[in-house]
Scaffold this motif. Structure first.
Motif, PDB file in Angstrom:
ATOM      1  N   ARG A 189       0.782   3.942  -3.026  1.00  0.00           N
ATOM      2  CA  ARG A 189       0.338   5.299  -2.720  1.00  0.00           C
ATOM      3  C   ARG A 189       1.497   6.300  -2.671  1.00  0.00           C
ATOM      4  NH1 ARG A 189      -3.721   4.008   2.393  1.00  0.00           N
ATOM      5  NH2 ARG A 189      -5.205   2.668   1.266  1.00  0.00           N
ATOM      6  N   LEU A 202       0.836  -1.206   0.000  1.00  0.00           N
ATOM      7  CA  LEU A 202       0.000   0.000   0.000  1.00  0.00           C
ATOM      8  C   LEU A 202       0.867   1.251   0.000  1.00  0.00           C
ATOM      9  CD1 LEU A 202      -2.855  -0.899   2.536  1.00  0.00           C
ATOM     10  CD2 LEU A 202      -3.086  -0.513   0.077  1.00  0.00           C
ATOM     11  N   VAL A 231       1.971   4.874   5.341  1.00  0.00           N
ATOM     12  CA  VAL A 231       0.723   4.157   5.607  1.00  0.00           C
ATOM     13  C   VAL A 231       0.759   3.638   7.047  1.00  0.00           C
ATOM     14  CG1 VAL A 231      -0.683   2.142   5.039  1.00  0.00           C
ATOM     15  CG2 VAL A 231       0.356   3.493   3.207  1.00  0.00           C
TER      16      VAL A 231
END
Length: 387
Positions: A57, A53, A61
């Motif tokens: 992104r 993730l 995170v």
């Protein structure tokens, strides 16, 4: 620019050092989401969806207890992208309560990135050093300076059109008695001296006992000065006096060729032969240069074949009738003292008449007259060629 690749070894080093500072588990994840370094070795090789993730992104995170339940291979914590030159090369994951980790998460990330930058710098320096050594080893064998070699030098910031002369540094080590480490240490020290004293930036360790240095041949005034080179190189021996004595370190400076396509290769050959001849003729000395041993070095090319046999014939005749080696010793000392009768007699601790008797005896056995230049030269060459 080449894409940076985070190795498993470096990843684990980052983990180990980071966990000495913070009280939580640390994971390093590569760009494929695979854990390649961890404080929990059982997690190595696992896929980390939280890191994936962060990679997708391109941002930090945070994952709490609820979020961790919905992701594979994830525990509560913070995942921070690792960047080199603006490119994400991995993720550092800190296991624990996100709210507690955020306060030092960025500092940990910056520390990891600094370690990666340092590792890359060391890798680049080592790679450049290897390329320089490879260049030296190619130069001493090449018949001419090809465009490829010149380009190789340019990429390393080295101008190969500058005239250079070869120097060989040799040490005598006993591998069975673990002197290899001492040899490596000494060569490293010599390399540092060559670089810091601006003597040369081109050198290569050819073997465990031999190092090659390519030195700019001309001084700042554009002159070839062997005395100046001798002073610089003997300073290395002086600074490493203790270890140089223990390892029997020796140096040999080759000849500077001005009209050859690749003067480096020829210079290396003369340095190699100078070292060989120097150790034979003057074993007690540490520094030799071609300039002082021109004749025996040039004659070394005649040490085999029918020419060598012809040169050595009269000396072999002498040896057959010189049972105690007295006549051969007399001949060597006579030549060493430049044919001076008084100096030779003094060196041998004999009367001048005794010396004349021995020289006449040598003349009778060899069939060569000591008063003729050609005959003297034949005997002198034979003495030089005799091992």
């Amino acid at each position: 620019m080449a894409v940076y690749s985070l190795s498993e070894k470096l990843a684990q080093q980052i983990v180990d050092k980071t966990m000495q500072i913070i009280n939580c588990n640390v994971n390093i994840i590569n760009t494929k989401g695979q854990i390649i370094g961890s404080g929990n070795t059982e997690r190595l090789g696992e896929l980390h969806e939280g890191a994936l993730l962060a990679l997708s992104r391109k941002e930090v995170v945070s994952i709490d207890e609820e979020g961790a339940k919905n992701l594979h291979g994830v525990r509560p914590g913070v995942n921070l992208p690792l960047q080199i030159d603006g490119e994400i090369v991995g993720v550092i994951g800190l296991t624990g309560e996100p709210t507690h980790l955020k306060q030092f998460g960025q500092l940990v990330c910056m520390s990891a990135q600094m370690m990666m930058e340092q590792a890359r710098l060391l890798h680049d320096l080592a790679q450049e050093s290897r390329l320089r050594e490879e260049l030296v080893l190619n130069l001493i064998q090449a018949e001419e300076l090809t465009p490829k070699l010149l380009e190789w030098g340019q990429r390393l910031g080295i101008d190969l059109t500058i005239p250079r002369v070869a120097c060989i540094i040799e040490i005598n080590i006993d591998i069975e008695h673990s002197e290899v480490e001492s040899a490596i240490y000494e060569f490293k020290g010599i390399q540092d001296h060559l670089y810091t004293q601006h003597i040369s930036d081109l050198y290569a360790v050819q073997s465990l006992t031999k190092m090659i240095v390519l030195i700019p041949a001309l001084n700042q005034h554009g002159h070839w000065d062997t005395a100046e080179h001798k002073t610089k190189l003997e300073k290395i021996l002086a600074e490493r006096k203790k270890s140089a004595a223990q390892l029997n370190m020796k140096m040999a400076l080759g000849h500077y060729f001005t009209d050859e396509k690749n003067n480096i290769a020829k210079s290396y050959q003369t340095a190699n032969t100078t070292l060989l001849i120097g150790k034979q003729r003057k074993p007690e000395e540490k520094y030799y240069q071609y300039h002082d041993l021109i004749l025996p070095v040039l004659l070394d090319g005649l040490n085999s074949g029918w020419q060598a046999l012809e040169f050595l014939y009269p000396l072999n005749q002498l040896k057959q009738q010189d049972n105690n080696g007295l006549l051969l010793k007399t001949l060597r000392v006579w030549f060493k003292n430049n044919l001076q009768m008084g100096a030779t007699a003094k060196a041998l601790y004999v009367h001048r008449n005794t010396l004349e008797y021995r020289l006449n005896k040598i003349s009778s056995i060899t069939g060569l007259r000591m008063d003729l230049l050609d005959d003297r030269l034949l005997l002198y060459i034979a003495v030089l060629l005799d091992k």
